[in-house]
Scaffold this active site. Sequence first.
Site, PDB file in Angstrom:
ATOM      1  N   ASP A 195       0.818  -1.210   0.000  1.00  0.00           N
ATOM      2  CA  ASP A 195       0.000   0.000   0.000  1.00  0.00           C
ATOM      3  C   ASP A 195       0.857   1.267   0.000  1.00  0.00           C
ATOM      4  OD1 ASP A 195      -2.242   1.893   0.876  1.00  0.00           O
ATOM      5  OD2 ASP A 195      -3.292  -0.032   0.811  1.00  0.00           O
ATOM      6  N   HIS A 233      -3.850   5.224   4.162  1.00  0.00           N
ATOM      7  CA  HIS A 233      -4.594   4.061   3.716  1.00  0.00           C
ATOM      8  C   HIS A 233      -3.971   2.755   4.222  1.00  0.00           C
ATOM      9  CE1 HIS A 233      -6.017   1.493   0.188  1.00  0.00           C
ATOM     10  NE2 HIS A 233      -7.136   2.017   0.629  1.00  0.00           N
ATOM     11  N   SER A 405     -11.571  -1.282  -0.140  1.00  0.00           N
ATOM     12  CA  SER A 405     -10.263  -1.178   0.503  1.00  0.00           C
ATOM     13  C   SER A 405     -10.273  -1.731   1.912  1.00  0.00           C
ATOM     14  CB  SER A 405      -9.856   0.296   0.613  1.00  0.00           C
ATOM     15  OG  SER A 405      -9.026   0.646  -0.435  1.00  0.00           O
TER      16      SER A 405
END
Length: 884
Positions: A195, A233, A405
């Site tokens: 990520d 994230h 996600s």
Amino acid sequence: MKLYALLGLLGLSTFAAAGGSESLSQSYDTNDYYVLHLERDASPDEVALRLGMVHKGPLGELQDHHMFASRKEAHDVVKREIHERKRRKRQIGFRDVLDGVLFSQKQALRQPWEKRIIPRRPQNMVNPPTDEQEGPDAQAVEKQTRVIDTLDIRDPIFPLQWHLFNPVQVGHDVNVTDVWLQGVTGKNATVAIVDDGLDMYSNDLKDNFYAQGSYDFNEKTEEPKPRLADDRHGTRCAGEVSAVRNNVCGVGVAYDSKIAGIRILSKPISDADEALAMNYDFQNNQIYSCSWGPPDDGKSMDAPGILIRRAMLNAVQNGRGGLGSIYVFASGNGALNEDNCNFDGYTNSIYSITVGAVDRKGKHPYYSEKCSASLVVTYSSGSNDAIRTTDVGPNNCADQHGGTSAAAPLAAGIFALVLQVRPDLSWRDMQYLALMTAVPINLDSGDWQETKIGKKYSHTFAYGKIDSYGIVEAAKTWKKVKPQAWLFSPWIHVNEAIPQGETGISVSFDVNPDMLKEANLERIEHVTVTMNVAHTRRGDLSVDLVSPNKVVSHLSATRKNDEATTGYEDWTFMSVVHWGESGLGTWTVVVRDTVENEHTGNFTDFHIKLWGEARDAEKATLLPMPNEDDDKDHASIISTTTTAAATSATVKPDPEVTKPVVEPGVTPTDQPTRPVKPTTTPADGAPAAAETSAAPTSSSWLPSFLPTFGVSSRTQIWIYGALGLIVAFCCGLGVYLYIARRRRLRNSPRDDYEFELLDEEEAEGLTGGAGEKVRGAVGRGGAGGRKAKRGGELYDAFAGGSDDEDEDEDDDGFAAGGAAGYTDRSGSDERVNEKSRRRRSGDSARGSREEDDEEEEEEQHVIGADSDDDEGSEDGQDRGLVGR
Ligand SMILES: *[C@@H]1O[C@H](CO)[C@@H](O)[C@H](O)[C@H]1NC(C)=O
Ligand SMILES: *[C@@H]1O[C@H](CO)[C@@H](O)[C@H](O)[C@H]1NC(C)=O
Ligand SMILES: *[C@@H]1O[C@H](CO)[C@@H](O)[C@H](O)[C@H]1NC(C)=O
């Protein structure tokens, strides 16, 4: 040759002097980087010397792949050198280290893939922690309190982590608490979050952080620290998996697992680096959680480049001690754009577990993409709520995490629980367990259908939601499946216009018991269909696959935003819907153009691959690495069209006997059981429908006047393929000799031709013996087809050459003529297919495609250089230097 080595040395020394190998490490501003796949016994240092480059070392875990660096040049130096080498080889036969290069790719930085964060909502939604109508259930709260006390969970936001335990919508959570109470919390399991970074200094993650499996490919440093303002994230995803049971924020679903961070999303990146990332520490990183991919805009159609595909295959074959790395991908957030996860080459890879989302009420959230490649769903944002997890910072928590996600890492964490119990499971066992134990939800919506093995499948909810308790319990006694086997159909040529409306074109392919036996295939897991459809508006198309058991996969659906004029070009769709079927019988592909407008198209060709479990584990083999040329050869024994004159050396089937069934399609509904009766012939001369007779069964593919030798169809294919080969060779030789005589070539044409053939073999190189096997149980005719194509090239060379033969009187005439022929052939199959592979991503302006286009230009450039020979170009001088 000496001169070349000398020049190489010179280049190398000036280069090394100017740069020095350390400062080379990461500057795409001043350097070029190449990945070369070398023959096992080739010396990378000799190759580097020969090319005047620096050998940077092997490319991670990819065997015989090496990275080289050189000073920046506008063009692809390696391709040019190899091309030059091949030209010279025709004249002088010496051994050159470049002959050991099986594949080369110049690296380019492309934009990173997109994170699958919560997409913009249709309207502004407020975020009350719970629904105002519903309060917590008293009994559930009691259980929650008991769990908190027993496990000593002191994390302040745990009570709000409804995805782990939902006291409001009881049952709408991952059902994990009783798994924890058994002591199954992810111990000895490792998940890597691929990520935008991972805050390993967060008090919620630092104790579980696994440094050895972590790396920052954007900054080339060991620590995958978040650096940009929105690098949150990855940390949020990591918290869902592995947030420590302590007094910070909440807990991860596998709160005793190890967590690694691999940072690739924060800067432009090369395919080589992404390939490294996907194999990073793959003996210890067991699960790779990937919440990103091509844009979910409903018009992108993009797939990982060849190096990344090789890395993923390498991981399932060699990662985790050979059990296979487990890739988990978010299905995508483009549902509002009518995006579909079959347009994403990561989510529709058979090597990834694709995870969609449901919200805290068990509803389909507006963003979560559906497709036939989706395996399971799990909880994420929607119904006015989101996922609470760890955030960047020492003690920071996030309460707005969501999108698919958030679903993928939750699934990855649950798979970590499974691995604690059964670390010996293969990547395919994990897929079996996921779908076998998934719990169907919302049976009244989502178009559920019954599959052959009594499971329910919905393209929206896949096989259902993951139940942690169910999957861990099933894992405890799971009997491991046998190795993978596969059956590939040949290319089936259709070449029919697609009528607009619901009918479409249906084409069938029959699988008989012999083929399954030959392929050593016991039962099916994944099915892939690679296809070519020309259409002036791609978004108008939809494709169904109907199995012998009448189970329907919607391989592709219409997309309102997709204006691409490229159609489908060697694109591979995937389905998990046919899991457990035997494969035996008639498979039907239905292509429709349901949007009635001025945009039309033709169904060109397709082939089907059935992947599954081997019958005899002893006979199982490993799939060879994918090649760029894998889909290049569309020559096939099954064809509805007359084969071109140039390839007449292949066995030309009688169209009446071998024509695939072309019939009106089944209805585009989810009703798998009732193909609609043929309607009256479509008006404006749509393809002759209702030709329901004479399906191409494998034993009847030969025209009746040809002997079958009383052997299996596959052997027949071999025999006729070999005959075709011989005929093609003779034709080619004849044509060649004819050209040669007309051109008065000074060199021995026989020598030239042999080298030509050698080159061809080398180009196919990689797959070698095993590769032949892969080309398929039934696709053995491929070899004959390829050779026939060679004949075609020579034929074309002749055609091209004859136009300008008067201008080419010198000994370079052949090369020039050949090149001209090649360019002139731009309308022919092979050329088009080559282009199509390079342009598969349609109108999305991704760097990887730009790179491909660059390559293509480069090739054309080189071809151009060839035909310029006579004007004393650089090439001419080069040859002068060789002192011929
Ligand atoms: C959830 O776990 C419990 C055990 O804690 C189990 O009895 C149940 O079957 C599981 N699944 C569902 C859907 O409740
Ligand atoms: C932990 O995992 C490794 C392999 O990853 C294995 O060899 C070892 O036995 C495991 N330990 C326990 C306690 O399960
Ligand atoms: C489909 O085929 C027809 C006939 O060969 C051709 O004229 C037409 O351009 C093709 N359509 C597309 C979109 O390629």
